[in-house]
Every structure is written in C-alpha cells, then in structure tokens.
Design a protein around this motif. Structure first.
Motif, PDB file in Angstrom:
ATOM      1  N   ARG B  97       0.839  -1.211   0.000  1.00 50.30           N
ATOM      2  CA  ARG B  97       0.000   0.000   0.000  1.00 50.30           C
ATOM      3  C   ARG B  97       0.871   1.258   0.000  1.00 50.30           C
ATOM      4  N   ILE B  98       1.931   1.231   0.822  1.00 49.37           N
ATOM      5  CA  ILE B  98       2.810   2.403   0.906  1.00 49.37           C
ATOM      6  C   ILE B  98       3.502   2.639  -0.442  1.00 49.37           C
ATOM      7  N   ALA B  99       3.951   1.546  -1.076  1.00 50.29           N
ATOM      8  CA  ALA B  99       4.612   1.681  -2.380  1.00 50.29           C
ATOM      9  C   ALA B  99       3.660   2.312  -3.386  1.00 50.29           C
ATOM     10  N   ALA B 100       2.391   1.893  -3.341  1.00 54.98           N
ATOM     11  CA  ALA B 100       1.399   2.455  -4.258  1.00 54.98           C
ATOM     12  C   ALA B 100       1.213   3.951  -3.994  1.00 54.98           C
ATOM     13  N   GLU B 101       1.097   4.306  -2.707  1.00 53.83           N
ATOM     14  CA  GLU B 101       0.965   5.722  -2.334  1.00 53.83           C
ATOM     15  C   GLU B 101       2.141   6.550  -2.839  1.00 53.83           C
ATOM     16  N   LEU B 102       3.336   5.943  -2.772  1.00 51.28           N
ATOM     17  CA  LEU B 102       4.549   6.667  -3.164  1.00 51.28           C
ATOM     18  C   LEU B 102       4.748   6.685  -4.678  1.00 51.28           C
ATOM     19  N   GLY B 103       3.849   6.013  -5.391  1.00 48.84           N
ATOM     20  CA  GLY B 103       3.992   5.955  -6.848  1.00 48.84           C
ATOM     21  C   GLY B 103       5.145   5.072  -7.292  1.00 48.84           C
ATOM     22  N   LEU B 104       5.343   3.956  -6.587  1.00 48.00           N
ATOM     23  CA  LEU B 104       6.397   3.006  -6.959  1.00 48.00           C
ATOM     24  C   LEU B 104       5.704   1.719  -7.419  1.00 48.00           C
ATOM     25  N   PRO B 105       5.398   1.593  -8.700  1.00 50.04           N
ATOM     26  CA  PRO B 105       4.600   0.452  -9.162  1.00 50.04           C
ATOM     27  C   PRO B 105       5.380  -0.860  -9.136  1.00 50.04           C
ATOM     28  N   ALA B 106       4.614  -1.938  -9.055  1.00 51.46           N
ATOM     29  CA  ALA B 106       5.139  -3.301  -9.206  1.00 51.46           C
ATOM     30  C   ALA B 106       6.323  -3.609  -8.299  1.00 51.46           C
ATOM     31  N   LEU B 107       6.197  -3.230  -7.031  1.00 53.24           N
ATOM     32  CA  LEU B 107       7.250  -3.576  -6.066  1.00 53.24           C
ATOM     33  C   LEU B 107       7.085  -5.053  -5.709  1.00 53.24           C
ATOM     34  N   ARG B 108       8.146  -5.825  -5.914  1.00 50.19           N
ATOM     35  CA  ARG B 108       8.052  -7.264  -5.624  1.00 50.19           C
ATOM     36  C   ARG B 108       8.421  -7.524  -4.159  1.00 50.19           C
ATOM     37  N   ILE B 109       7.451  -7.995  -3.407  1.00 55.20           N
ATOM     38  CA  ILE B 109       7.633  -8.202  -1.970  1.00 55.20           C
ATOM     39  C   ILE B 109       7.492  -9.691  -1.661  1.00 55.20           C
ATOM     40  N   ALA B 110       8.448 -10.244  -0.946  1.00 53.93           N
ATOM     41  CA  ALA B 110       8.364 -11.654  -0.559  1.00 53.93           C
ATOM     42  C   ALA B 110       8.061 -11.766   0.931  1.00 53.93           C
ATOM     43  N   VAL B 111       7.204 -12.716   1.268  1.00 55.89           N
ATOM     44  CA  VAL B 111       6.839 -12.984   2.657  1.00 55.89           C
ATOM     45  C   VAL B 111       7.403 -14.351   3.045  1.00 55.89           C
ATOM     46  N   ILE B 112       8.157 -14.378   4.135  1.00 53.90           N
ATOM     47  CA  ILE B 112       8.716 -15.640   4.617  1.00 53.90           C
ATOM     48  C   ILE B 112       7.847 -16.135   5.773  1.00 53.90           C
ATOM     49  N   GLY B 113       7.390 -17.366   5.678  1.00 53.33           N
ATOM     50  CA  GLY B 113       6.569 -17.935   6.743  1.00 53.33           C
ATOM     51  C   GLY B 113       7.190 -19.214   7.287  1.00 53.33           C
ATOM     52  N   GLY B 114       6.615 -19.694   8.385  1.00 58.35           N
ATOM     53  CA  GLY B 114       7.022 -20.988   8.921  1.00 58.35           C
ATOM     54  C   GLY B 114       7.704 -20.930  10.272  1.00 58.35           C
ATOM     55  N   ASP B 115       8.061 -19.718  10.714  1.00 55.66           N
ATOM     56  CA  ASP B 115       8.753 -19.635  12.007  1.00 55.66           C
ATOM     57  C   ASP B 115       7.812 -19.827  13.190  1.00 55.66           C
ATOM     58  N   ASP B 116       6.499 -19.584  12.972  1.00 54.24           N
ATOM     59  CA  ASP B 116       5.542 -19.725  14.074  1.00 54.24           C
ATOM     60  C   ASP B 116       5.281 -21.209  14.332  1.00 54.24           C
ATOM     61  N   VAL B 117       5.832 -21.727  15.442  1.00 46.10           N
ATOM     62  CA  VAL B 117       5.709 -23.164  15.737  1.00 46.10           C
ATOM     63  C   VAL B 117       4.964 -23.406  17.045  1.00 46.10           C
TER      64      VAL B 117
END
Lengths: 100, 444
Positions: B97-117
């Motif tokens: 959302r912030i990237a969109a507000e800043l006018g930075l299109p197509a920001l590739r963001i990766a989410v790492i999961g699996g640490d919650d055990v």
C-alpha cells in the motif's frame, strides 16, 4: 596498582539469564597481563552478591580479548528481572574498576 | 573479484531512521537490512495480532518504508527485514500500500513464513529450557513460539526477484548471510565460508554498535558526532573477506576497537556460535585497519550446522508494578533508606501478595548492589519494583511509593508509577525437519 580501565575496554551483552562481558586490551602487549590477572574467579568475586555464577572465561588472542560468560547474572532473565538495568548492560563498566 | 555492499538500516525496533535513509541514498549499497526483533518483541507483536489480525508487525515499519523506499527503488537497493514480527503477511500488504501511495509500481515483496511453531511445540509437548516444564503445562500462558530460521528461504526469495523480503523470526546474522549466498553462490555445506558470512552478519546486526555507538567513554574512548552516527556498510567479496565501513562524513568511527567489542557482543563460546546455517567459529577472526573508518574482517570459520533450531517462547508471567520518588540535599541517602523501609513494612501490613520485590536507591545501589564504593550523592531516587499475579496488586505496590509524598520522609518529590503485564521468554529446541518454511511473492 592500576585499574583494568587503564589498559582495556569492555562490552556487555545478554542472553536469557546470562551476561557476557568482553575485556579487550588496547595494546596487544597487555593481553598476557589480562590473561594472568583477570581470572574467572576474580570476576565472580567482583560481582559477588549480584550474580549467582558460575563464571566461564574464553580466550580470544586473535583480537586480544577475554570473553567472560556470567551465568545467573540477570535476576532470572532479561524479560522477567525486576532490576533497573534488566539487561545488565552496565556490568562491563563496573568490571573496569578492577585493580591490577 | 565480485563484491557486494550491504548496509544495516536498523539494529533494533526503535532505532533511528535517518541513518538508513543516508545509506539508501549515499551508501552505494545493493542490500539494506533492518534487524528489528529483540527476544521478546515477537511475543508482544503476537499479543497485538490477537487483538487485531491486521497488526502484529513492527510499529515503525510504515515510517521506515516511507523514508527509504524511494531511494531504494532509484538505486536498486533490495531490502531484507524481520519487521514482519508476528505477522509478515500483513506487513507485506502494508508495504505494498505504501509503495502504491509513493507511486512506486510493481514492487516485488516476498513474505517468509514458517517460524511460528506454537501449535507444533504444544502438540509435541516440547520441554522448555528454563522452566523445565513441558509446553502443554504452560499452554494458557504461552503467547508465541517462533523458531529461528536460517538464510535458505531468504535466498529463495532473492532468487525469485524480491525487492523487499519480509520475515518474522530469522537468526539475526542470517539476514546478512542471505544476500552473500545469493550473490556468490556459496554451497549450503561450505562451512568455513558460511562461518565467515555469519561473522560479518554478527558485526552488522546491531547497526550503530559497530560504528561507534555503545562505545564512547569520554577521555578514554572518544567518538565524534554520535548525534549523526552513521550505520555500517559491509563490503564483501566472493571469498568472504569483508570491509566494515560507513558513509563518508557521517558520525561515529569504525576501528579495530569498535569491531572487537561487537565481535564478542552476546557471544558465549566463540569457537561454537550456533546458528541455523552453520556452527560459526570466531577464534581465528582477523581485524585489520586498512583505511580511515575501514576495517577488514577475515578468518571466520565454521563447522556443520546444528540439527535442531532454537525456538524462543513468549509467555505471560503476571504483572510488574513499580514506584519511584526522589530525595535530595543533606541526608538524602538516609531519607531514601527510610522510605524503602516504610514501603517494605507497608507491603506487609496491607498484605499485598508479591512473587518478588526489589528495593533500590538509584544513585547508590541500583546497578551493582553494594559492590562498588560510593560517596554521598547529592540526590537519590527510591525505586520499588515487584512481580505480582494480578494487575491490581501491581497497582498497590506502585501506590505505596506514591503515598510517601504525604506519609513518608521529608522532601520526597517527583513520584512516578508504572504497571505493565510481563511477557517473559523461555526457549526450546525443535528438530529442523519439523519446521516448514514458505516463500510467497506479492506484487504491490
């Protein structure tokens, strides 16, 4: 007599209920003196009453440093200790008061 | 020889923001790493997530991203951060959302999961190290359990082209090791090389602590311009040798002394520093000053990684109630001691149930007990802190200090009181095959 602070500096870190204090000689030629004088027993004695112990010492001649690991140092652990300085970050400065 | 430059944008959750902007703009870096998770940060974030499923990530995430994203996009700087805390997915959506507000299109963001055990340690009833109890016996009080992940999922995210990688619990130095593995193609069992990478990451993970922060001692160890402290840059070549430096003109200093202190910070056995990626060995590390504010780091080694991962477990442990009040002028120490005696007696008379109580005279014995010689200070501060089962008992403790105003020794001033819930930490080990990590790409 001089104080440890005259020839060495220190940094304190914490993990759980354990504190570690590195003692680093300013000049490489003073490392042997640190090794001889700053024993784990002396460090434990210096903090008698505020840590449970034991104290372990690791030698790091590659950086002219001794690393002291103080067990039972943080009132049951950083996250539940009632101490003002729950991390024990001020311990290293007190160690520099040691007379050699 | 191929080289990369990695900067540290934060060394803890509340860290300064401008040094990160300085790095993104002028650091000539390719990676900017924000390390923002202390031991219990994630447990507190988990509580926030339970109250609102859209929360549970670093409170400064938005401010940091607004500050650095434009320069990072312009200079092709990729961001790696554990600011996802207990909720990396929500953090990633917010960054999009912030990237969109800043006018930075197509920001590739990766989410790492699996640490919650949390579910896993309860299902397997793993024993906790400090309490000695099985997890199930503490089920109602355990708020979080997160395994320390290694660099592998971060490397995967970088390989998929992520410009921003957001994770929760990942071992701090592994955040820095990941771009080295990605860029140089180091093998997963190249233990000496990975060990050296961990040494570099360890030096970098506390940001300003290697560039002159947490170091100055006037007259003995002076450091210039700490108000404008520059955060570190590691210039790493593919052999693993690195130079620690900072942006020219920023405050602070990078010397053998600042690097030596940070090398041993929070280390126990320096020959066996356990991380999810490698058992690192710091005992052959060489530090060499090769220029002003430039220290070369080499000689880190390593042995095979442990077969288990550390899990830090956050649990509710009652309440902390605290009151403080000051006394000054001649006789301040005696009046402070009288005040402490009065509160101790009051807690008994009123019958406040406490699990542990601590009585301090700040300025006299709060840091080291009575171990150091002390003169008569001009002022002292009385402090009473207690751990209690209930919030109302914690309030009673704090009030007993406040009532010293009109019922205690002469001249008490500046009383304060504080009550908070205690989130305590324990740990356990989990076999690594039980922890499944995920990498999800999101395009903003």
């Amino acid at each position: 007599m001089m104080k440890l602070r005259d020839i060495a500096h220190a940094r304190t870190g914490d993990k759980g209920n354990t504190s570690n204090i590195s003692v680093i000689a300013y000049r490489p030629e003073d490392y042997a003196l640190l090794q001889r004088e700053i024993t784990p027993e002396r460090v434990f004695q210096h903090f008698a009453g505020i840590i449970a112990g034991p104290v372990e010492r690791y030698e790091m001649p590659n950086v002219c440093a001794l690393n002291f690991v103080l067990h039972g140092a943080l009132g049951g652990g950083v996250t539940r200790s009632l101490a003002l300085d729950a991390h024990g970050k001020t311990l290293g400065s007190a160690l520099l008061a040691l007379e050699i | 020889m191929k080289k990369i430059r990695i900067g540290t944008g934060a060394g803890y959750s509340g860290d300064r923001i401008e040094p990160a902007v300085e790095l993104a703009q002028k650091g000539d870096i390719q990676y900017l790493v924000f390390e923002c998770l202390a031991e219990r940060t994630i447990a507190i974030a988990q509580q926030a997530k339970l109250r609102d499923p859209q929360l549970g990530y670093d409170p400064l995430l938005a401010a940091r991203m607004r500050a650095v994203l434009p320069a990072c996009r312009q200079n092709n700087v990729r961001i790696i951060t554990n600011m996802g805390a207990a909720n990396p997915e929500a953090a990633a959506r917010h960054v999009a959302r912030i990237a969109a507000e800043l006018g930075l299109p197509a920001l590739r963001i990766a989410v790492i999961g699996g640490d919650d055990v949390r579910a896993r340690i309860l299902a397997d009833d793993l024993r906790l190290d400090e309490s000695g109890q099985g997890a199930r016996a503490m089920e109602n009080s355990i708020v979080s359990a997160n395994a320390y992940l290694g660099a592998t999922p971060l490397v995967e995210a970088l390989a998929q082209g992520a410009e921003v990688v957001i994770c929760g619990r990942v071992a701090d130095p592994s955040l820095f090791l990941a771009p080295m593995i990605h860029e140089f193609g180091w093998a997963a069992d190249d233990w000496p090389r990975l060990g050296q990478g961990i040494v570099i990451g360890h030096l970098m993970e506390c940001a300003g602590q290697v560039t002159g922060g947490y170091f100055a001692d006037p007259g003995v160890k002076d450091v210039a311009d700490l108000a404008r402290l520059g955060f570190p840059i590691a210039e790493v070549d593919e052999s693993g040798t690195a130079i620690i430096t900072k942006v020219a003109g920023s405050g602070g200093a990078v010397t053998i002394a600042t690097c030596s202190e940070q090398l041993l910070y929070e280390i126990h056995d320096p020959s066996r520093y356990l991380t999810p990626d490698v058992t690192a060995d710091f005992t052959k590390v060489r530090l060499r000053q090769v220029g002003p504010d430039r220290v070369e780091v080499s000689g880190g080694h390593g042995a095979p990684r442990p077969e288990t991962l550390k899990v830090s477990v956050g649990y509710l442990d009652g309440f902390h109630g605290e009151g403080q009040i000051s006394y000054g002028g001649p006789g301040a120490v005696a009046r402070g001691r009288l005040a402490l005696d009065i509160v101790a007696e009051r807690l008994k008379l009123v019958g406040v149930p406490t699990e542990e109580v601590r009585f301090d005279l700040i300025g006299v014995d709060s840091l080291y007990g009575a171990t150091l010689p002390a003169g008569e200070p001009a002022e002292v501060r009385v402090r009473v802190a207690a751990r209690t089962r209930t919030q109302s008992d914690a309030v009673l403790v704090a009030n007993e200090v406040e009532t010293l105003y009109t019922n205690g020794p002469a001249g008490g001033g500046g009383a304060t009181k504080a009550v908070k819930e205690i989130v305590a930490m324990d740990s356990t080990l989990i076999p690594r095959h039980l922890v499944e990590t995920t990498v999800t790409l999101l395009e903003g």
